[in-house]
Design a protein around this motif. Sequence first.
Motif, PDB file in Angstrom:
ATOM      1  N   ALA A   1      30.592  99.974  62.298  1.00 39.54           N
ATOM      2  CA  ALA A   1      31.984  99.762  62.686  1.00 39.54           C
ATOM      3  C   ALA A   1      32.555 100.983  63.410  1.00 39.54           C
ATOM      4  CB  ALA A   1      32.815  99.432  61.453  1.00 39.54           C
ATOM      5  N   LYS A   2      32.121 102.170  62.990  1.00 39.80           N
ATOM      6  CA  LYS A   2      32.603 103.390  63.645  1.00 39.80           C
ATOM      7  C   LYS A   2      31.953 103.577  65.007  1.00 39.80           C
ATOM      8  CE  LYS A   2      32.994 108.363  62.829  1.00 39.80           C
ATOM      9  NZ  LYS A   2      32.676 109.476  61.887  1.00 39.80           N
ATOM     10  N   GLU A   3      30.685 103.229  65.118  1.00 40.89           N
ATOM     11  CA  GLU A   3      29.952 103.438  66.363  1.00 40.89           C
ATOM     12  C   GLU A   3      30.340 102.424  67.431  1.00 40.89           C
ATOM     13  OE1 GLU A   3      27.049 105.341  68.783  1.00 40.89           O
ATOM     14  OE2 GLU A   3      27.765 105.905  66.776  1.00 40.89           O
ATOM     15  N   PHE A   4      30.499 101.145  67.048  1.00 45.20           N
ATOM     16  CA  PHE A   4      30.703 100.089  68.030  1.00 45.20           C
ATOM     17  C   PHE A   4      32.144  99.606  68.131  1.00 45.20           C
ATOM     18  CE2 PHE A   4      26.300  99.259  66.259  1.00 45.20           C
ATOM     19  CZ  PHE A   4      25.655  99.959  67.268  1.00 45.20           C
ATOM     20  N   SER A   5      33.004 100.056  67.230  1.00 44.14           N
ATOM     21  CA  SER A   5      34.438  99.726  67.282  1.00 44.14           C
ATOM     22  C   SER A   5      34.660  98.221  67.302  1.00 44.14           C
ATOM     23  CB  SER A   5      35.098 100.381  68.511  1.00 44.14           C
ATOM     24  OG  SER A   5      34.945 101.777  68.467  1.00 44.14           O
ATOM     25  N   THR A   6      34.014  97.516  66.399  1.00 42.82           N
ATOM     26  CA  THR A   6      34.181  96.074  66.300  1.00 42.82           C
ATOM     27  C   THR A   6      33.935  95.645  64.860  1.00 42.82           C
ATOM     28  OG1 THR A   6      33.468  93.950  67.208  1.00 42.82           O
ATOM     29  CG2 THR A   6      31.765  95.598  66.848  1.00 42.82           C
ATOM     30  N   ARG A   7      34.307  94.426  64.567  1.00 41.99           N
ATOM     31  CA  ARG A   7      34.061  93.885  63.232  1.00 41.99           C
ATOM     32  C   ARG A   7      32.594  93.501  63.109  1.00 41.99           C
ATOM     33  NH1 ARG A   7      37.359  88.846  60.421  1.00 41.99           N
ATOM     34  NH2 ARG A   7      36.305  88.972  58.383  1.00 41.99           N
ATOM     35  N   VAL A   8      31.978  93.873  61.993  1.00 44.86           N
ATOM     36  CA  VAL A   8      30.541  93.707  61.805  1.00 44.86           C
ATOM     37  C   VAL A   8      30.300  92.719  60.677  1.00 44.86           C
ATOM     38  CG1 VAL A   8      28.383  94.874  61.212  1.00 44.86           C
ATOM     39  CG2 VAL A   8      30.066  96.032  62.640  1.00 44.86           C
ATOM     40  N   GLU A   9      29.323  91.823  60.913  1.00 46.95           N
ATOM     41  CA  GLU A   9      28.866  90.887  59.889  1.00 46.95           C
ATOM     42  C   GLU A   9      27.346  90.933  59.852  1.00 46.95           C
ATOM     43  OE1 GLU A   9      28.935  86.090  58.822  1.00 46.95           O
ATOM     44  OE2 GLU A   9      30.185  86.905  60.429  1.00 46.95           O
ATOM     45  N   MET A  10      26.785  91.112  58.659  1.00 46.06           N
ATOM     46  CA  MET A  10      25.336  91.174  58.471  1.00 46.06           C
ATOM     47  C   MET A  10      24.855  89.837  57.927  1.00 46.06           C
ATOM     48  SD  MET A  10      24.646  94.314  59.390  1.00 46.06           S
ATOM     49  CE  MET A  10      22.985  94.568  58.783  1.00 46.06           C
ATOM     50  N   LYS A  11      23.753  89.328  58.499  1.00 48.41           N
ATOM     51  CA  LYS A  11      23.200  88.042  58.061  1.00 48.41           C
ATOM     52  C   LYS A  11      21.681  88.161  58.022  1.00 48.41           C
ATOM     53  CE  LYS A  11      25.219  84.315  59.297  1.00 48.41           C
ATOM     54  NZ  LYS A  11      25.761  83.163  60.058  1.00 48.41           N
ATOM     55  N   GLN A  12      21.114  87.901  56.860  1.00 46.64           N
ATOM     56  CA  GLN A  12      19.669  87.982  56.691  1.00 46.64           C
ATOM     57  C   GLN A  12      19.031  86.641  57.029  1.00 46.64           C
ATOM     58  OE1 GLN A  12      18.406  89.224  52.807  1.00 46.64           O
ATOM     59  NE2 GLN A  12      16.238  89.356  53.366  1.00 46.64           N
ATOM     60  N   VAL A  13      17.936  86.697  57.787  1.00 42.57           N
ATOM     61  CA  VAL A  13      17.182  85.500  58.169  1.00 42.57           C
ATOM     62  C   VAL A  13      15.728  85.710  57.770  1.00 42.57           C
ATOM     63  CG1 VAL A  13      18.714  84.885  60.075  1.00 42.57           C
ATOM     64  CG2 VAL A  13      16.777  86.405  60.492  1.00 42.57           C
ATOM     65  N   GLY A  14      15.014  84.600  57.664  1.00 42.81           N
ATOM     66  CA  GLY A  14      13.591  84.676  57.345  1.00 42.81           C
ATOM     67  C   GLY A  14      12.763  85.031  58.574  1.00 42.81           C
ATOM     68  N   PHE A  15      11.483  85.247  58.339  1.00 39.67           N
ATOM     69  CA  PHE A  15      10.602  85.637  59.438  1.00 39.67           C
ATOM     70  C   PHE A  15      10.406  84.475  60.417  1.00 39.67           C
ATOM     71  CE2 PHE A  15       9.496  88.543  55.996  1.00 39.67           C
ATOM     72  CZ  PHE A  15       9.563  89.760  56.664  1.00 39.67           C
ATOM     73  N   ARG A  16      10.385  83.255  59.909  1.00 42.77           N
ATOM     74  CA  ARG A  16      10.258  82.108  60.810  1.00 42.77           C
ATOM     75  C   ARG A  16      11.527  81.899  61.616  1.00 42.77           C
ATOM     76  NH1 ARG A  16       6.922  77.363  57.579  1.00 42.77           N
ATOM     77  NH2 ARG A  16       4.926  78.479  57.503  1.00 42.77           N
ATOM     78  N   GLN A  17      12.687  82.092  60.991  1.00 40.67           N
ATOM     79  CA  GLN A  17      13.942  81.968  61.720  1.00 40.67           C
ATOM     80  C   GLN A  17      14.062  83.065  62.779  1.00 40.67           C
ATOM     81  OE1 GLN A  17      13.649  81.613  58.458  1.00 40.67           O
ATOM     82  NE2 GLN A  17      14.359  79.525  58.117  1.00 40.67           N
ATOM     83  N   GLU A  18      13.512  84.229  62.490  1.00 37.64           N
ATOM     84  CA  GLU A  18      13.540  85.306  63.485  1.00 37.64           C
ATOM     85  C   GLU A  18      12.710  84.939  64.709  1.00 37.64           C
ATOM     86  OE1 GLU A  18      12.324  90.058  63.833  1.00 37.64           O
ATOM     87  OE2 GLU A  18      11.535  88.786  62.226  1.00 37.64           O
ATOM     88  N   ALA A  19      11.505  84.408  64.475  1.00 40.04           N
ATOM     89  CA  ALA A  19      10.673  83.989  65.600  1.00 40.04           C
ATOM     90  C   ALA A  19      11.319  82.850  66.379  1.00 40.04           C
ATOM     91  CB  ALA A  19       9.286  83.568  65.095  1.00 40.04           C
TER      92      ALA A  19
END
Length: 445
Positions: free
Chosen positions: A188-206
């Motif tokens: 948030a400090k580096e990019f000056s925007t609202r941040v949301e983290m979302k975990q995905v599986g390895f298949r969803q990443e591919a």
Amino acid sequence: MACTSCSTSDGGAPKGCKNNGTCGTDSCNKLTVFDWLANMSPSNGEAIFDCVEVRFKNGRKEFFRNSEKLTLSIGDIVATVASPGHDIGIVTLTGELVKIQMKKKGVNHESNEVPKIYRKASQKDIDIWSVARDREEPMKVRARELAIQHKLEMKISDIEFQGDGSKATFYYTANDRVDFRLLIKDFAKEFSTRVEMKQVGFRQEAARLGGIGSCGRELCCSTWLTDFRSVNTSAARYQQLSLNPQKLAGQCGKLKCCLNYELDTYMDALKDFPDYDTKLVTEKGDAICQKQDIFKGLMWFAYTNNFANWHVLKIDQVKEIIAENKLKNKVSSLEDFAIEVVSEPEKDFNNAMGQESLTRFDQPKRKKKPNRKRKPNAEGTVVATPAKPQQSNNNSNKPAGGGNPNKNKQNNNNKPNNSNKPKSNDNKPAEPRKPIIITKNENKK
């Protein structure tokens, strides 16, 4: 990774996409659906289904209700409800097929929780959206550097900005639970925007990133496959594939989804086969199955005392032997039932042009030219170095070319040793050049 409608023509303008290069995903053929009811109008004056399917970056799709009764078609850019602000996406499906897709995904189309579409996106919305999309790649590089500085075992695979640029969603993969509270503060400090983290599986990443599989085609998960079924090694065993993890694993590191495609066909074909562990009892000994050909209906058996020789039997013959064994009768041998294997002639694919050679484009190696220079044979020679070199016009310190060293010895013995000059042979005819040999003067005092 893009359809022909998005390819550029002369001048860099898109041909048929009509999105001016701002596609909702990095490729227009991710999870596309063919609307085979597009040319059909609803019967009996029924109203058009008021929900549409909207696609966002990397194949993310959601359903929205067209409460404003906008005239929407596939490819239109719309502004949809988001929390907070609004998001920008592309309409991928309209009409009755949306109802079928919602039923398939388990979404109730009559529920009031279905989000709404605000309006068609204006040019200002598209400009803000394209600027936010351009920030994603440099942000991903910097975000990975910050994650490494915090020593977190996670991989940030993708970043997706909201259409209005007010929020950025960071997609990451990790094997275990990760405490990224301090990392979010740095983001948030580096990019000056609202941040949301979302975990995905390895298949969803591919599926989000896409790529080319070992078959040479685009990944199924990024083009049309939406549900990820479990894949285990038994699917490879039924298809008699080698259990090599390098060949069976896809780009996600898991077993390939395509192992399930033909599994049902193999299972139906294996219903007529006896068990693989079946043992045949003969007078020569017991025989064990070594190999199966599912679609040809053949089985290879070998005696337990001689595994080197295999005998090919059909399924009916194997069942006949098993029936005799159940009656406690032994057959004479497998050779009586075996099929004679005829060796097929080797196919020669040589053609008249000779293009089967892999080295036909290589330059031929140049042959080395023989070295014609002869080296002087200096065996048994000693070079004389006089104490006082004498200058002479006729080079008197060297013996004449072609002279015999034994002859020189005799001349030196007959004459007094007044000087070291050998007798010159100027009157002799010219002879081929020979190596110069200098010997010691034995009579030198």
